[in-house]
Scaffold this active site. Structure first.
Site, PDB file in Angstrom:
ATOM      1  N   ASP A  65       7.443   8.650  -8.936  1.00 25.34           N
ATOM      2  CA  ASP A  65       6.014   8.894  -9.116  1.00 25.34           C
ATOM      3  C   ASP A  65       5.558   9.944  -8.121  1.00 25.34           C
ATOM      4  O   ASP A  65       6.306  10.314  -7.213  1.00 25.34           O
ATOM      5  CB  ASP A  65       5.199   7.594  -8.985  1.00 25.34           C
ATOM      6  CG  ASP A  65       5.620   6.736  -7.802  1.00 25.34           C
ATOM      7  OD1 ASP A  65       6.367   7.219  -6.942  1.00 25.34           O
ATOM      8  OD2 ASP A  65       5.190   5.570  -7.731  1.00 25.34           O
ATOM      9  N   ASN A 134      -0.191  -5.780  -6.074  1.00 22.88           N
ATOM     10  CA  ASN A 134      -0.763  -6.160  -7.372  1.00 22.88           C
ATOM     11  C   ASN A 134       0.292  -6.150  -8.481  1.00 22.88           C
ATOM     12  O   ASN A 134      -0.039  -6.259  -9.654  1.00 22.88           O
ATOM     13  CB  ASN A 134      -1.931  -5.230  -7.742  1.00 22.88           C
ATOM     14  CG  ASN A 134      -1.483  -3.772  -7.881  1.00 22.88           C
ATOM     15  OD1 ASN A 134      -0.300  -3.473  -7.780  1.00 22.88           O
ATOM     16  ND2 ASN A 134      -2.436  -2.887  -8.129  1.00 22.88           N
ATOM     17  N   HIS A 136       2.387  -3.628  -9.176  1.00 22.07           N
ATOM     18  CA  HIS A 136       2.747  -2.339  -9.780  1.00 22.07           C
ATOM     19  C   HIS A 136       4.189  -1.961  -9.464  1.00 22.07           C
ATOM     20  O   HIS A 136       4.713  -2.299  -8.409  1.00 22.07           O
ATOM     21  CB  HIS A 136       1.757  -1.220  -9.402  1.00 22.07           C
ATOM     22  CG  HIS A 136       1.813  -0.748  -7.980  1.00 22.07           C
ATOM     23  ND1 HIS A 136       0.695  -0.468  -7.241  1.00 22.07           N
ATOM     24  CD2 HIS A 136       2.860  -0.475  -7.144  1.00 22.07           C
ATOM     25  CE1 HIS A 136       1.039  -0.039  -6.048  1.00 22.07           C
ATOM     26  NE2 HIS A 136       2.350  -0.034  -5.962  1.00 22.07           N
ATOM     27  N   GLU A 141       0.038   0.544 -12.758  1.00 21.66           N
ATOM     28  CA  GLU A 141      -0.876  -0.477 -12.243  1.00 21.66           C
ATOM     29  C   GLU A 141      -1.070  -1.572 -13.306  1.00 21.66           C
ATOM     30  O   GLU A 141      -0.714  -1.373 -14.479  1.00 21.66           O
ATOM     31  CB  GLU A 141      -2.234   0.174 -11.919  1.00 21.66           C
ATOM     32  CG  GLU A 141      -2.167   1.287 -10.863  1.00 21.66           C
ATOM     33  CD  GLU A 141      -2.123   0.765  -9.427  1.00 21.66           C
ATOM     34  OE1 GLU A 141      -1.553  -0.312  -9.186  1.00 21.66           O
ATOM     35  OE2 GLU A 141      -2.674   1.456  -8.545  1.00 21.66           O
TER      36      GLU A 141
HETATM   37  C1  F6R Z   1       6.442   4.377  -4.435  1.00 19.44           C
HETATM   38  C2  F6R Z   1       6.043   3.470  -5.504  1.00 19.44           C
HETATM   39  C3  F6R Z   1       5.302   2.227  -5.246  1.00 19.44           C
HETATM   40  C4  F6R Z   1       5.792   1.445  -4.028  1.00 19.44           C
HETATM   41  C5  F6R Z   1       4.942   0.204  -3.806  1.00 19.44           C
HETATM   42  C6  F6R Z   1       5.355  -0.559  -2.577  1.00 19.44           C
HETATM   43  O1  F6R Z   1       7.123   5.521  -4.962  1.00 19.44           O
HETATM   44  O2  F6R Z   1       6.306   3.763  -6.615  1.00 19.44           O
HETATM   45  O3  F6R Z   1       5.381   1.408  -6.389  1.00 19.44           O
HETATM   46  O4  F6R Z   1       7.134   1.096  -4.218  1.00 19.44           O
HETATM   47  O5  F6R Z   1       3.599   0.570  -3.688  1.00 19.44           O
HETATM   48  O6  F6R Z   1       5.089   0.218  -1.452  1.00 19.44           O
HETATM   49  P1  F6R Z   1       5.567  -0.248  -0.013  1.00 19.44           P
HETATM   50  O7  F6R Z   1       7.065  -0.161  -0.015  1.00 19.44           O
HETATM   51  O8  F6R Z   1       4.944   0.753   0.943  1.00 19.44           O
HETATM   52  O9  F6R Z   1       5.064  -1.625   0.178  1.00 19.44           O
END
Ligand code: F6R
Length: 250
Positions: A65, A134, A136, A141
């Site tokens: 992403d 959440n 995702h 999302e």
């Molecule tokens: C990042 C991504 C997000 C993260 C998620 C968890 O490329 O796609 O889905 O994996 O927000 O983030 P952390 O590891 O910072 O808790």
């Protein structure tokens, strides 16, 4: 979804490195999908320690992403994060990273180009994922359709505030992003999701117990035949449970 519970974050990182090593050793031109976020960074650091013994010269890495509206060269674009934390420490060439450009003027064309590029390189062999509080995955999302492809999305308030402390230069987290869709992610031949720390415990409990639905994007992974969820102990103990256990043990 196969669940592995490790004692602490370091062991989750080691397990992830082992999956990447296996993928490269069994297929030197493997395509690895790389998440950003805080959780996989220790694994990327450990992987770099193996660069002399692991031939990554034919491997390719694919973004999961990317924020929209930032210069690609901003230190906060996910492309910059991956160049800094993965490509450079591993001694890889720029073209080994398949990117989504955060500064594209034409998001639809960029997302279609990305999907074509993925198909052309034969698809992802191992996709590394984290999970948001959440639920995702990527930036899919809650509410994201399970048949969604790479596309433009709006970020939730929770995601933007969780990501705010990771910014180096930008003053606010962008409100929009591009993300591989859930169907795009599910096409990967194998998937490893990692989650650590007690802040992730409620979502991991939901991921393991709630019926699959668009409100819980991580639940889409249950339909995948080769998906492993690797967590540390904190991420499977809800705060209340952990405290009750400590009280019992005193
Ligand atoms: C990042 C991504 C997000 C993260 C998620 C968890 O490329 O796609 O889905 O994996 O927000 O983030 P952390 O590891 O910072 O808790």
């Amino acid at each position: 979804m196969q669940l592995s519970i490790k004692d602490h974050h370091g062991l989750v990182a080691e397990a992830l490195v082992a999956r990447v090593r296996d993928a490269i050793q069994s297929k030197p031109n493997a395509v690895i999908g790389v998440a950003t976020g805080r959780t996989p960074m220790e694994a990327y650091r450990l992987l770099a320690l193996e660069r002399e013994s692991l031939d990554l010269s034919r491997a390719r890495f694919v973004m999961l992403d990317e924020y929209l509206g930032l210069a690609s060269t901003s230190p906060d674009s996910f492309q910059s994060v991956l160049r800094r934390q993965v490509l450079k420490p591993l001694g890889l060439r720029d073209e080994q990273l398949i990117v989504m450009a955060s500064d594209t003027k034409d998001v639809l064309t960029e997302t279609l180009r990305f999907e074509r590029k993925l198909a052309k390189c034969g698809g992802v062999d191992l996709q590394i994922l984290g999970v948001g509080r959440n639920g995702h995955i990527g930036f899919n999302e809650p509410g994201s359709r399970f048949d969604s492809l790479t596309r433009r999305v709006s970020l939730t308030y929770m995601t933007r505030s969780d990501n705010a402390p990771t910014l180096i230069q930008e003053s606010t987290v962008p409100v929009e992003a591009m993300t591989q869709g859930i169907a795009t992610i599910l096409r990967a031949r194998s998937i490893v999701v990692i989650a650590t720390g007690e802040a992730k415990a409620p979502i991991i409990a939901r991921a393991l117990n709630e019926p699959a639905s668009a409100d819980l994007p991580i639940s889409a992974l249950r339909a995948h035949a080769a998906c492993e969820l690797i967590v540390d102990r904190d991420a499977v103990l809800e705060r209340g449970h952990a405290q009750r256990r400590e009280l019992r043990e005193e």
